[in-house]
Design an enzyme around this catalytic site. Structure first.
Site, PDB file in Angstrom:
ATOM      1  N   THR A  22       6.621  -0.609  -4.831  1.00  0.00           N
ATOM      2  CA  THR A  22       5.317   0.037  -4.964  1.00  0.00           C
ATOM      3  C   THR A  22       5.052   0.854  -3.710  1.00  0.00           C
ATOM      4  O   THR A  22       5.546   0.539  -2.624  1.00  0.00           O
ATOM      5  CB  THR A  22       4.189  -0.992  -5.178  1.00  0.00           C
ATOM      6  OG1 THR A  22       3.968  -1.743  -3.968  1.00  0.00           O
ATOM      7  CG2 THR A  22       4.519  -1.944  -6.325  1.00  0.00           C
ATOM      8  N   GLY A  24       6.178   3.852  -3.267  1.00  0.00           N
ATOM      9  CA  GLY A  24       7.518   4.327  -2.949  1.00  0.00           C
ATOM     10  C   GLY A  24       7.660   5.820  -2.764  1.00  0.00           C
ATOM     11  O   GLY A  24       8.770   6.309  -2.554  1.00  0.00           O
ATOM     12  N   SER A  26       6.313   7.785  -0.352  1.00  0.00           N
ATOM     13  CA  SER A  26       6.257   8.298   1.018  1.00  0.00           C
ATOM     14  C   SER A  26       6.333   7.134   1.995  1.00  0.00           C
ATOM     15  O   SER A  26       6.290   5.970   1.611  1.00  0.00           O
ATOM     16  CB  SER A  26       4.964   9.101   1.253  1.00  0.00           C
ATOM     17  OG  SER A  26       3.829   8.257   1.119  1.00  0.00           O
ATOM     18  N   GLY A  27       6.434   7.471   3.269  1.00  0.00           N
ATOM     19  CA  GLY A  27       6.368   6.473   4.331  1.00  0.00           C
ATOM     20  C   GLY A  27       7.403   5.373   4.211  1.00  0.00           C
ATOM     21  O   GLY A  27       8.583   5.608   3.950  1.00  0.00           O
ATOM     22  N   ILE A  28       6.957   4.137   4.409  1.00  0.00           N
ATOM     23  CA  ILE A  28       7.843   2.980   4.409  1.00  0.00           C
ATOM     24  C   ILE A  28       8.532   2.823   3.052  1.00  0.00           C
ATOM     25  O   ILE A  28       9.726   2.545   2.978  1.00  0.00           O
ATOM     26  CB  ILE A  28       7.058   1.705   4.767  1.00  0.00           C
ATOM     27  CG1 ILE A  28       6.511   1.798   6.207  1.00  0.00           C
ATOM     28  CG2 ILE A  28       7.932   0.467   4.618  1.00  0.00           C
ATOM     29  CD1 ILE A  28       5.447   0.762   6.528  1.00  0.00           C
ATOM     30  N   GLY A  29       7.781   3.007   1.965  1.00  0.00           N
ATOM     31  CA  GLY A  29       8.353   2.834   0.634  1.00  0.00           C
ATOM     32  C   GLY A  29       9.468   3.817   0.346  1.00  0.00           C
ATOM     33  O   GLY A  29      10.506   3.452  -0.230  1.00  0.00           O
ATOM     34  N   SER A 151      -0.278  -6.952   7.100  1.00  0.00           N
ATOM     35  CA  SER A 151      -0.775  -6.143   8.213  1.00  0.00           C
ATOM     36  C   SER A 151      -1.047  -6.978   9.452  1.00  0.00           C
ATOM     37  O   SER A 151      -1.547  -8.110   9.359  1.00  0.00           O
ATOM     38  CB  SER A 151      -2.071  -5.435   7.812  1.00  0.00           C
ATOM     39  OG  SER A 151      -2.593  -4.706   8.905  1.00  0.00           O
ATOM     40  N   TYR A 166     -10.296  -4.317   4.892  1.00  0.00           N
ATOM     41  CA  TYR A 166      -8.839  -4.134   4.899  1.00  0.00           C
ATOM     42  C   TYR A 166      -8.145  -5.390   5.424  1.00  0.00           C
ATOM     43  O   TYR A 166      -7.172  -5.872   4.838  1.00  0.00           O
ATOM     44  CB  TYR A 166      -8.495  -2.922   5.765  1.00  0.00           C
ATOM     45  CG  TYR A 166      -7.030  -2.754   6.083  1.00  0.00           C
ATOM     46  CD1 TYR A 166      -6.173  -2.126   5.190  1.00  0.00           C
ATOM     47  CD2 TYR A 166      -6.503  -3.197   7.299  1.00  0.00           C
ATOM     48  CE1 TYR A 166      -4.829  -1.954   5.488  1.00  0.00           C
ATOM     49  CE2 TYR A 166      -5.160  -3.039   7.605  1.00  0.00           C
ATOM     50  CZ  TYR A 166      -4.331  -2.419   6.702  1.00  0.00           C
ATOM     51  OH  TYR A 166      -2.991  -2.255   7.000  1.00  0.00           O
TER      52      TYR A 166
END
Length: 266
Positions: A22, A24, A26-29, A151, A166
């Site tokens: 999930t 997926g 951009s970034g880490i995904g 986090s 958050y």
């Protein structure tokens, strides 16, 4: 970090594995999707933006043989079910779920609305809960691995980035990991989480302009005892380890990937 497939290869043993991710696009995904495909896995990536997912898929695997996309809002439990079904339909099984989707927009507690609260809880906690449930149902006869992105803010408060809702949502993710580790162990399903600090991903552009990102993000380098913000590859490396057989005796843990922030201050 632009690496070639050969540079990404690190021998985690994912050949033949089927992975759902999930967040997926951009970034880490996206970094994870590229790494899994480079190591021989089949991958389904999810996100809300179909165009972004398609761009990521083409960049990672132009032929489309090893990657598929499933657009949808993970805050809706039906999206998690659809993601798992997409993996089963396209690739025949599901071995690994990476629950990476999240949202972030610092706002003082006294200014938070019910809508803000629901946005965090639905996307971060409910989304990961029901996606994990759908995955576990698919894995219960064969075993598998779930890795959640939590986090550092759920472990340690940061005055410069007020984020009560958050943080509360991610604290729920951390608690879920510990509970599900016990419940899912009889099915040979492992579940762990990573808890990143400041990682330079596109999420900051959802509430800052490009110029603000260039100005603000470097100020957080010194926040980390190791002297720099994280990059997607830093977190991806930890997730790959937890998803691999190298971590076969690890479940129910929350691993800080934070440049030393939770260790203390110098």
């Amino acid at each position: 970090m632009n690496q070639t497939p050969a540079q990404r290869q690190s021998g985690y043993g994912f050949t033949g594995k089927v992975v759902a991710i999930t967040g997926g696009g951009s970034g880490i995904g996206r970094e994870l999707a590229a790494r899994f495909v480079a190591e021989g896995a089949k991958v389904v990536i999810n996100g809300r933006n179909a165009e972004k997912l398609a761009d990521a898929a083409r960049a990672i695997d132009p032929g489309g043989e090893s990657i598929s996309i499933l657009a949808g809002d993970i805050a809706q439990p039906s999206t998690g079910s659809a993601l798992v079904e997409a993996a089963l339909t396209r690739f025949g099984k599901l071995d690994i779920l990476i629950n990476n989707a999240g949202v972030f927009n610092p706002k003082p507690f006294l200014d938070l609305s019910e809508g803000d609260y629901d946005w965090y809880l639905d996307t971060i906690l409910k989304g990961k809960f029901f996606a994990a449930q759908a995955a576990a149902r698919a894995m219960k006869d064969t075993g598998g691995v779930i890795v959640q992105t939590g986090s550092m803010w759920a472990i340690q408060a940061v005055g410069a980035t007020p984020s009560a809702a958050y943080s509360a949502a991610n604290a729920g993710v951390h608690a879920m990991v510990r509970n599900l580790a016990i419940e899912l162990a009889p099915y040979k399903i492992r579940i762990n989480a990573v808890a990143p600090a400041v990682v330079e991903t596109p999420v900051y552009r959802t509430f800052l302009t490009d110029e603000q990102v260039k100005e603000v993000l470097p100020t957080f380098n010194s926040f980390h005892p190791l002297g720099r913000n994280g990059q997607p590859a830093d977190v991806a490396e930890a997730i790959l380890f937890l998803a691999s057989d190298r971590a076969s005796w690890i479940t129910g843990t929350v691993l800080p990937v934070d440049g030393g922030v939770t260790a203390g201050r110098s």
